[in-house]
Design a protein around this motif. Structure first.
Motif, short mmCIF file in Angstrom:
data_model
loop_
_atom_site.label_atom_id
_atom_site.label_comp_id
_atom_site.label_asym_id
_atom_site.label_seq_id
_atom_site.Cartn_x
_atom_site.Cartn_y
_atom_site.Cartn_z
N MET A 1 0.82 -1.19 0.00
CA MET A 1 0.00 0.00 0.00
C MET A 1 0.87 1.25 0.00
N LEU A 2 1.91 1.24 0.80
CA LEU A 2 2.79 2.41 0.87
C LEU A 2 3.46 2.66 -0.47
N GLU A 3 3.89 1.60 -1.13
CA GLU A 3 4.52 1.74 -2.45
C GLU A 3 3.53 2.36 -3.44
N LEU A 4 2.29 1.94 -3.39
CA LEU A 4 1.28 2.48 -4.28
C LEU A 4 1.02 3.95 -4.00
N VAL A 5 0.91 4.32 -2.75
CA VAL A 5 0.68 5.72 -2.39
C VAL A 5 1.84 6.60 -2.86
N ILE A 6 3.06 6.15 -2.63
CA ILE A 6 4.22 6.93 -3.05
C ILE A 6 4.27 7.04 -4.56
N SER A 7 4.07 5.93 -5.26
CA SER A 7 4.12 5.94 -6.72
C SER A 7 3.01 6.79 -7.32
N ALA A 8 1.80 6.56 -6.88
CA ALA A 8 0.64 7.21 -7.50
C ALA A 8 0.46 8.66 -7.08
N VAL A 10 2.54 10.70 -4.68
CA VAL A 10 3.73 11.54 -4.51
C VAL A 10 4.46 11.74 -5.84
N LEU A 11 4.69 10.64 -6.58
CA LEU A 11 5.46 10.73 -7.81
C LEU A 11 4.60 10.95 -9.05
N GLY A 12 3.30 10.75 -8.93
CA GLY A 12 2.40 10.96 -10.05
C GLY A 12 2.50 9.91 -11.14
N GLU A 13 3.01 8.74 -10.81
CA GLU A 13 3.13 7.65 -11.78
C GLU A 13 1.80 6.90 -11.86
N PRO A 14 1.50 6.28 -13.01
CA PRO A 14 0.23 5.57 -13.13
C PRO A 14 0.13 4.33 -12.25
N ALA A 15 1.22 3.60 -12.05
CA ALA A 15 1.29 2.43 -11.17
C ALA A 15 0.14 1.45 -11.41
#
Length: 50
Positions: A1-8, A10-15
């Protein structure tokens, strides 16, 4: 979940892969067929595409 939150968020990546994994794990845990969009909205909030 944390990886998804950071990717989506914070970083604005589609993930996309992380999103689909979150949906699958949530459905499996709840034992119901909840729509994927509802799960993502509940976990990440409203996503606005550029």
């Amino acid at each position: 979940m944390l990886e998804l939150v950071i990717s989506a968020i914070v970083l604005g990546e589609p993930a996309a892969e992380l999103r689909s994994e979150l949906v699958e794990l949530t459905r499996r845990r709840s034992g119901s067929d909840v729509p994927g969009g509802l799960i993502l909205h509940s976990a990440l909030g409203l996503r606005s595409d550029p």
